[in-house]
Design an enzyme around this catalytic site. Structure first.
Site, short mmCIF file in Angstrom:
data_model
loop_
_atom_site.label_atom_id
_atom_site.label_comp_id
_atom_site.label_asym_id
_atom_site.label_seq_id
_atom_site.Cartn_x
_atom_site.Cartn_y
_atom_site.Cartn_z
N ALA A 66 0.86 -1.18 0.00
CA ALA A 66 0.00 0.00 0.00
C ALA A 66 0.90 1.23 0.00
O ALA A 66 2.07 1.16 0.41
CB ALA A 66 -0.91 -0.02 1.22
N GLY A 110 0.72 -5.04 1.09
CA GLY A 110 -0.50 -5.13 0.29
C GLY A 110 -0.26 -5.76 -1.07
O GLY A 110 -1.19 -6.33 -1.66
N GLU A 113 -0.52 -9.35 -0.39
CA GLU A 113 -1.93 -9.64 -0.10
C GLU A 113 -2.77 -9.63 -1.37
O GLU A 113 -3.66 -10.47 -1.55
CB GLU A 113 -2.47 -8.62 0.91
CG GLU A 113 -1.82 -8.76 2.28
CD GLU A 113 -2.21 -7.66 3.23
OE1 GLU A 113 -1.91 -6.48 2.94
OE2 GLU A 113 -2.83 -7.95 4.26
N GLU A 133 4.82 -5.06 7.15
CA GLU A 133 4.07 -3.98 7.81
C GLU A 133 4.54 -3.73 9.23
O GLU A 133 4.48 -2.61 9.74
CB GLU A 133 2.57 -4.32 7.84
CG GLU A 133 1.87 -4.22 6.49
CD GLU A 133 1.89 -5.51 5.69
OE1 GLU A 133 2.74 -6.38 5.96
OE2 GLU A 133 1.04 -5.64 4.79
C1 HXC Z 1 5.08 4.37 -1.30
C2 HXC Z 1 7.01 3.41 -2.10
C3 HXC Z 1 6.63 2.16 -1.56
C4 HXC Z 1 5.39 2.08 -0.86
C5 HXC Z 1 8.54 1.93 -2.54
N1 HXC Z 1 8.19 3.22 -2.70
N2 HXC Z 1 7.61 1.26 -1.85
N3 HXC Z 1 6.24 4.50 -1.96
N4 HXC Z 1 4.66 3.21 -0.76
N5 HXC Z 1 4.94 0.94 -0.34
C6 HXC Z 1 8.94 4.29 -3.39
C7 HXC Z 1 10.15 4.72 -2.59
O1 HXC Z 1 9.79 5.66 -1.61
C8 HXC Z 1 11.01 5.33 -3.69
O2 HXC Z 1 10.53 6.62 -3.97
C9 HXC Z 1 10.71 4.45 -4.89
O3 HXC Z 1 9.47 3.81 -4.61
C10 HXC Z 1 11.77 3.39 -5.11
O4 HXC Z 1 11.94 2.67 -3.89
P1 HXC Z 1 13.37 2.43 -3.19
O5 HXC Z 1 13.12 2.16 -1.76
O6 HXC Z 1 14.31 3.53 -3.54
O7 HXC Z 1 13.85 1.12 -3.96
P2 HXC Z 1 14.79 -0.05 -3.42
O8 HXC Z 1 15.95 0.53 -2.67
O9 HXC Z 1 15.06 -0.91 -4.60
O10 HXC Z 1 13.91 -0.84 -2.36
C11 HXC Z 1 12.77 -1.55 -2.77
C12 HXC Z 1 11.89 -1.95 -1.54
C13 HXC Z 1 11.62 -0.70 -0.67
C14 HXC Z 1 12.63 -3.01 -0.72
C15 HXC Z 1 10.61 -2.56 -2.11
O11 HXC Z 1 11.12 0.34 -1.51
C16 HXC Z 1 10.61 -0.95 0.41
O12 HXC Z 1 10.95 -1.50 1.45
N6 HXC Z 1 9.37 -0.48 0.21
C17 HXC Z 1 8.32 -0.54 1.21
C18 HXC Z 1 7.79 -1.94 1.37
C19 HXC Z 1 6.72 -2.02 2.45
O13 HXC Z 1 6.98 -1.68 3.61
N7 HXC Z 1 5.51 -2.41 2.08
C20 HXC Z 1 4.38 -2.48 2.99
C21 HXC Z 1 3.59 -1.19 2.98
S1 HXC Z 1 2.28 -1.24 4.17
P3 HXC Z 1 11.55 7.86 -4.19
O14 HXC Z 1 10.63 9.04 -4.36
O15 HXC Z 1 12.44 7.93 -2.99
O16 HXC Z 1 12.29 7.52 -5.45
C22 HXC Z 1 1.08 -2.13 3.44
C23 HXC Z 1 -0.17 -2.25 4.21
C24 HXC Z 1 -1.21 -3.03 3.43
O17 HXC Z 1 1.20 -2.60 2.36
C25 HXC Z 1 -2.58 -2.68 3.85
C26 HXC Z 1 -3.58 -3.03 2.76
C27 HXC Z 1 -4.96 -2.56 3.05
#
Ligand code: HXC
Length: 259
Positions: A66, A110, A113, A133
């Site tokens: 998400a 997400g 999911e 998360e």
């Molecule tokens: C918003 C995101 C994002 C996310 C990545 N980006 N994931 N933006 N929401 N979930 C953005 C980063 O901020 C970055 O923007 C760009 O995408 C590239 O990501 P990087 O981190 O620079 O890439 P990398 O170093 O290759 O790392 C990849 C990654 C990492 C390991 C996937 O991005 C990451 O850990 N992302 C978050 C994963 C996460 O926590 N997901 C769960 C979210 S909570 P900029 O502008 O800096 O270039 C969730 C709740 C679900 O999903 C609920 C459902 C109802």
């Protein structure tokens, strides 16, 4: 329909393909994208010609979760009252035709999911799955704590949900999260072949099969077997059952008419 966060296409007029398309954010799933995804899924489900649907992302990311930037400042009052984040995730559960997730790269939070809401997952060898998360101070909110243990068992689900670690495609296949792993450059062909195979069967039978398997997650074994038997018997009312069995006996390919 013009979409901004997804790309919609078809293959052989039989398979609907939805490509998540927010490359700069690694396909982070915001409200706009999820609403468009729901619209595209409903349109393919209603299209008589379409027999199977594929959801896919980019090579680097199926979806990294998400959208954290969109969620960061939400308050409890807002998310609870308006069902923010989760509201638009329900559509996929009402889709009757099969939906395959074609996953390459990250399928996190997400994103994992969403893949699990699909009927099965075919993964490229570069896929990474996880429910991170916990690192953000929340828990999975789109069924992760419920579907993951059903898919992989309690031990692995607890490990992933509590540590937030990622697993690679090989481990995901070993534990039963994905149905097959293929080389990245073969993912599209392999998923299309599976989707075209499914789209070649009677849509009535395919929907019945999907409904019956899904029933197994909702009922006792006895009730589930009863449900299956009723649907199995009902299929003898279709022309496609007559055609399927007749074609076998005549040693020819069946011509299903979805009747
Ligand atoms: C918003 C995101 C994002 C996310 C990545 N980006 N994931 N933006 N929401 N979930 C953005 C980063 O901020 C970055 O923007 C760009 O995408 C590239 O990501 P990087 O981190 O620079 O890439 P990398 O170093 O290759 O790392 C990849 C990654 C990492 C390991 C996937 O991005 C990451 O850990 N992302 C978050 C994963 C996460 O926590 N997901 C769960 C979210 S909570 P900029 O502008 O800096 O270039 C969730 C709740 C679900 O999903 C609920 C459902 C109802």
């Amino acid at each position: 329909m013009a979409y901004e966060n997804i790309i919609v296409s078809t293959e052989a007029e039989k398979v609907g393909i939805i490509t998540l398309n927010r490359p700069k954010q690694l396909n982070a799933l915001n409200e706009e994208l999820m609403v468009e995804l729901g619209q595209a899924l409903r349109a393919f489900d209603a299209d008589e010609k379409i027999g199977c649907i594929i959801i896919t992302g980019s090579e680097k990311a199926f979806a990294a979760g998400a959208d954290i930037a969109a969620m960061a400042e939400y308050t409890f009052n807002e998310v609870y009252k308006n069902e923010y984040i989760t509201r638009s995730w329900e559509t996929i559960r009402s889709i009757r035709k099969p939906v395959i997730a074609a996953v390459s790269g990250f399928a996190l939070g997400g994103g994992c999911e969403l893949a699990m809401m699909c009927d099965f997952i075919i993964a490229a060898d570069n896929a990474k799955f996880g429910q991170p998360e916990i690192k953000l101070g929340v828990i999975p909110g789109a069924g992760g704590t419920q579907r993951l243990p059903r898919a992989v068992g309690k031990a692995k689900a607890m490990d992933l949900v509590l540590t937030g670690r990622f697993i690679d495609a090989a481990e995901a296949e070993r534990v039963g999260l994905v149905s097959r792993v293929v080389p990245l450059d073969k993912l599209k062909d392999e998923v299309l072949a599976a989707a075209l195979t499914i789209a070649g069967y009677s849509q009535i039978t395919v929907i019945a099969a999907k409904e019956s398997v899904n029933q197994s997650f909702e009922t006792s074994l006895a009730e589930g077997v009863h449900f299956e038997r009723r649907i199995f018997h009902a299929l003898f009312a279709t022309e496609d059952q007559k055609e399927g069995m007749k074609a076998f006996l005549e040693k020819r390919a069946p011509e299903f008419k979805n009747r």
